[in-house]
Design a protein around this motif. Structure first.
Motif, short mmCIF file in Angstrom:
data_model
loop_
_atom_site.label_atom_id
_atom_site.label_comp_id
_atom_site.label_asym_id
_atom_site.label_seq_id
_atom_site.Cartn_x
_atom_site.Cartn_y
_atom_site.Cartn_z
N SER A 83 116.81 58.76 -64.14
CA SER A 83 115.63 58.10 -64.69
C SER A 83 114.88 57.31 -63.61
O SER A 83 113.72 57.00 -63.77
CB SER A 83 116.03 57.14 -65.81
OG SER A 83 116.58 55.96 -65.26
N GLY A 84 115.58 56.98 -62.53
CA GLY A 84 114.93 56.23 -61.45
C GLY A 84 114.85 54.74 -61.70
O GLY A 84 114.38 54.00 -60.85
N TYR A 85 115.29 54.28 -62.87
CA TYR A 85 115.31 52.83 -63.13
C TYR A 85 116.50 52.22 -62.39
O TYR A 85 117.64 52.59 -62.63
CB TYR A 85 115.43 52.54 -64.62
CG TYR A 85 114.11 52.67 -65.35
CD1 TYR A 85 113.00 51.97 -64.93
CD2 TYR A 85 114.00 53.49 -66.46
CE1 TYR A 85 111.80 52.08 -65.59
CE2 TYR A 85 112.79 53.62 -67.13
CZ TYR A 85 111.69 52.90 -66.69
OH TYR A 85 110.50 53.01 -67.35
N LEU A 86 116.22 51.28 -61.52
CA LEU A 86 117.26 50.68 -60.70
C LEU A 86 117.12 49.16 -60.75
O LEU A 86 116.68 48.54 -59.78
CB LEU A 86 117.13 51.18 -59.26
CG LEU A 86 117.26 52.69 -59.07
CD1 LEU A 86 116.64 53.14 -57.75
CD2 LEU A 86 118.72 53.11 -59.14
N PRO A 87 117.48 48.54 -61.87
CA PRO A 87 117.23 47.10 -62.03
C PRO A 87 117.87 46.25 -60.95
O PRO A 87 117.29 45.26 -60.53
CB PRO A 87 117.84 46.78 -63.39
CG PRO A 87 117.95 48.08 -64.10
CD PRO A 87 118.13 49.13 -63.04
N GLY A 120 112.53 47.18 -61.97
CA GLY A 120 113.19 47.65 -60.76
C GLY A 120 112.18 47.93 -59.67
O GLY A 120 110.98 47.95 -59.90
N ILE A 148 122.78 52.89 -64.94
CA ILE A 148 121.98 53.87 -64.23
C ILE A 148 122.81 55.14 -64.15
O ILE A 148 123.28 55.54 -63.10
CB ILE A 148 121.59 53.35 -62.84
CG1 ILE A 148 120.94 52.01 -63.00
CG2 ILE A 148 120.65 54.31 -62.14
CD1 ILE A 148 119.86 51.95 -64.04
N PRO A 208 111.67 59.51 -68.56
CA PRO A 208 112.10 60.84 -68.20
C PRO A 208 112.69 60.89 -66.80
O PRO A 208 112.40 60.02 -65.96
CB PRO A 208 110.80 61.65 -68.24
CG PRO A 208 109.74 60.65 -67.87
CD PRO A 208 110.22 59.33 -68.42
N THR A 209 113.52 61.88 -66.54
CA THR A 209 113.85 62.20 -65.16
C THR A 209 112.58 62.73 -64.51
O THR A 209 111.62 63.08 -65.19
CB THR A 209 114.95 63.26 -65.12
OG1 THR A 209 114.47 64.44 -65.81
CG2 THR A 209 116.21 62.77 -65.81
N TRP A 263 108.00 59.52 -64.27
CA TRP A 263 109.32 59.24 -63.72
C TRP A 263 109.50 57.73 -63.62
O TRP A 263 108.63 57.05 -63.06
CB TRP A 263 109.48 59.89 -62.34
CG TRP A 263 110.84 59.70 -61.72
CD1 TRP A 263 112.05 59.76 -62.36
CD2 TRP A 263 111.12 59.41 -60.35
NE1 TRP A 263 113.06 59.53 -61.46
CE2 TRP A 263 112.53 59.32 -60.21
CE3 TRP A 263 110.32 59.23 -59.21
CZ2 TRP A 263 113.15 59.06 -59.00
CZ3 TRP A 263 110.95 58.97 -58.00
CH2 TRP A 263 112.35 58.89 -57.89
N GLY A 264 110.63 57.23 -64.14
CA GLY A 264 110.90 55.80 -64.06
C GLY A 264 110.96 55.28 -62.63
O GLY A 264 110.67 54.10 -62.39
N GLY A 265 111.34 56.14 -61.70
CA GLY A 265 111.49 55.70 -60.31
C GLY A 265 110.17 55.46 -59.60
O GLY A 265 110.14 54.83 -58.54
#
Lengths: 476, 476
Positions: free
Chosen positions: A138-142, A337, B98, B114-115, B309-311
């Motif tokens: 998901s790329g979320y990196l809190p 994040g 994560i 989403p990825t 993308w969350g990132g």
């Protein structure tokens, strides 16, 4: 919303007016404070009468000055809200500040961040190779990319500070780190010990969450241990820059570290230690151990932006374990994040490109030497102390004229931050000072000094320095 | 620091205890609230006596429950500070959340992001080609990369909202945008109108700056125009999600937009319009014009993170001109800008890769269909409304058991956010609800429903659902 300023505080910011028509100088000086960002958009001014009293001026003078500000569109009267400052919107976007540092037309010495070394492209390329596997998450990196938190923790361990990756939270630059600490622990009215001369965005980030500053006296070095000991029982937190302090470049002596850490710990003061300048050891004399070596409860903030490239918004917090949860919970309400790809880049740099840091120091040393030489040639009566490290010079002017100098320099196409932005609660002390970041290419730095010299001539000759344009005060 | 909770508020969060020993159920429920992040690390609990009174329990019960919490290391008594919750630090880092969405061991349905599509690599590559010229600048972009602000502004113009790039401020995701608005305009005690069911991090970001919420009634749709009209004179700001509302997926009808905009404008309510779900039109029925079409003073926030993308931490604010300066001045005290490289990537995507948005909708539609089908098969007595858009299902449980279900699901390796996190000030209404993000791959979504079904069986059979582990509540 609407911040306001008291008559007393405004009078202190205005200081002594230069010779000439008082109403016009008063209006000009207030406009200057707006242009600099010292008076924020939307600030409510005190009544004309109370400002007249606070400054020892006639009511007629302040009334005429306010009228002049209204005529120029800087001051608006609102039913029930008094007189509110408005920065005209025509030229307010910060893009005007994001000038190419090699552009000879406008030189911005408002921020001390380097351009990116071309050597950074290697890390970006290596990160790109790892992107596909990152995209499957998901790329979320809190709290940050594990690989980055590991290499950061290893850096502390190598420097003698035992650190687990779980103690590291990656943030959006050092500014994001300071803001997160303030958001997590700040509360209205809590006391905050700060250096009397300090980095304004760092301090304001904390005061924005309710802290009230107790500045140390402005003196030979920024840390008066006796004053800190006297203040310690009355503050909950401290914000300190012990290593190549911003803007002075000073280094906190080991014995001061020991005394401050002892005193502040005894009073359970939450100490935020800004180490974002620590890598900029220009004199090559080395530094004492991190302040955190003496205070295991300290929260350390650091960043790559000041050393490598402002565009790489990677900072971090090293926190005692017991604060990690509260910081992360608070972060979720603030941002989810830091950019995932930039974290890959940062991990690559820290793991494989240590030479970039060495090269940054060599480059900065050369740039600073060029500016120091130009200052000696063009402004020989200025006092230019050369600190052991950090990206700035903190020069001493022959008279209290920093704000007027900054206005005159803007007319020469040179953007600067006036000294009083850095001297908290003591604007008049700051009028004697000017911060000169040395992060521009040598020929740009030399050209900047030439413009500065012309501006200084204008100030000394008493020419009226009309503030031009308006801008957001980006100080870095 | 130390947040605290009143006995009354805690009693409402706890709700009706399940059958069984009261002290143990009380302790378990409080631990559940800590695990979920509804009670924050460092929160001071009310006294045992006042909680007993508020809940109609005996003093012995609350005393035994607090003892149990102390024994488990969740509650600490501090001289003069009463009893303070502590999330044990062993497993508090968010990395545990994560998880790889394709990892069959733990499935996190706590965030709806989403990825990244593999098609994103084109934009990263194109951005890399532009990196060398960006490296020749400081990279500080307080309002954003001009090329990105231009393409964002063009998007609004194409949608019928005249917009100048100077009105766009690029932020760290939509969360960073909401936080910046709160930081700029919030003040203690100012009223904030919100939907009764809403996105908690958005609301908490604003309450963190002093706003006090006035939630609209929870009903058929999230917007009761009569209630909004009654509240309007008493609030300074509103936070609304009119397009594929989070979590319900509802769309604000055109007539409601007109009425709300009319009412809120009349009372000069600063309205924050969260459009970060607007691109996720799964039914393909189209959307009404942006709420901002009816309220030119509204502040719109948007983001690519929820769609692409969350990132990619790129969000933005579209602000009326007169607010831009105040927002930028406030931003400088908070972070110095958004990652420069990510902004290049985002500009590339918006300029050249519109197909990625279409593909994201197709993918999400397929993933949601798989989950809806699995829910019908495994949990036929659940009510599963299918909204026209957005990444979530907001299912209706047959009984008020959301928190217990979430605890049971964690034991099955399925992480969820309990319904009450989304129903502001009405936890018991939320106990009937569960948000199910549909952003996981189909086989993962189906596996998640199977685990959910087993967890539901455990809840219905009255098995004790012991909260396991602790975690930070990342909701996106």
């Amino acid at each position: 919303m609407d911040p306001s300023t008291s008559a007393f505080r405004l009078a202190a910011m205005i200081g002594t007016l230069p010779d000439g028509p008082a109403y016009r100088n008063l209006a000009d000086t207030i406009r200057l404070l707006v242009v600099d960002g010292r008076l924020l958009d939307g600030t409510r001014l005190p009544s004309e009468r109370s400002l007249a009293q606070a400054m020892g001026l006639s009511r007629t003078t302040t009334t005429r000055a306010y009228d002049e500000l209204r005529r120029r569109g800087v001051l608006h009267s609102r039913q029930g809200s008094g007189s509110v400052l408005r920065v005209p919107t025509s030229s307010t976007t910060a893009s005007s500040l994001i000038v190419d540092p090699d552009d000879p037309d406008t030189i911005a010495l408002t921020f001390s961040a380097p351009t990116g070394p071309s050597g950074l492209t290697r890390a970006f390329g290596a990160a790109a190779e790892q992107l596909p596997s990152l995209l499957t998450t998901s790329g979320y990196l809190p709290d940050g990319l594990p690989a980055l938190r590991e290499v950061i923790a290893e850096g502390y361990v190598a420097a003698g500070l035992p650190t687990d990756p779980d103690q590291i939270i990656v943030t959006n630059g050092a500014q994001g780190a300071i803001s997160l600490v303030g958001r997590t622990f700040g509360r209205p009215g809590a006391g905050l010990l700060v250096e009397g001369t300090s980095y304004p965005h760092g301090v304001e980030s904390l005061t924005g969450f309710g802290y009230r500053t107790t500045p140390l006296p402005i003196g030979e070095d920024p840390w008066d241990a006796d004053a800190a000991a006297a203040a310690a029982p009355h503050v909950e937190a401290a914000y300190l820059i012990p290593d190549f302090h911003n803007p002075t470049g000073a280094v906190m002596p080991v014995e001061t570290r020991l005394r401050l850490a002892h005193t502040l710990r005894r009073h359970q003061v939450l100490t935020i230690v800004d180490e974002s300048m620590r890598r900029l050891d220009l004199a090559g004399e080395g530094l004492p151990a991190s302040y955190a070596a003496h205070d295991p409860d300290a929260i350390v903030v650091d960043s790559l932006s000041k050393v490598l490239w402002g565009g790489l918004r990677i900072g971090w917090i090293r926190a005692p374990r017991r604060h990690v949860t509260a910081l992360l919970q608070s972060r979720m309400r603030h941002d989810l994040g830091t950019a995932a790809f930039d974290q890959l880049v940062a991990a690559e740099v820290l793991r494989h490109d240590q030479h970039l840091f060495d090269e940054a120091v060599v480059r900065l040393r050369r740039q600073r030497a060029a500016m120091v030489e130009a200052l000696a040639a063009h402004l020989p009566d200025w006092d230019v102390p050369v600190p052991p490290g950090g990206p700035n010079l903190w020069v001493c002017l022959p008279s209290r004229a920093s704000s007027r100098l900054v206005a005159a320099a803007a007319q020469e196409g040179l953007l600067l931050t006036p000294g009083p932005r850095f001297t908290l609660g003591a604007p008049s002390a700051g009028e004697r000072r000017l911060r000169l970041p040395c992060t521009s290419a040598e020929h740009v730095g030399v050209e900047a000094v030439q413009r500065l010299s012309r501006a200084w001539t204008a100030v000394v000759s008493g020419r009226r320095c009309e503030p031009t344009g308006t801008r957001v005060d980006l100080i870095a």
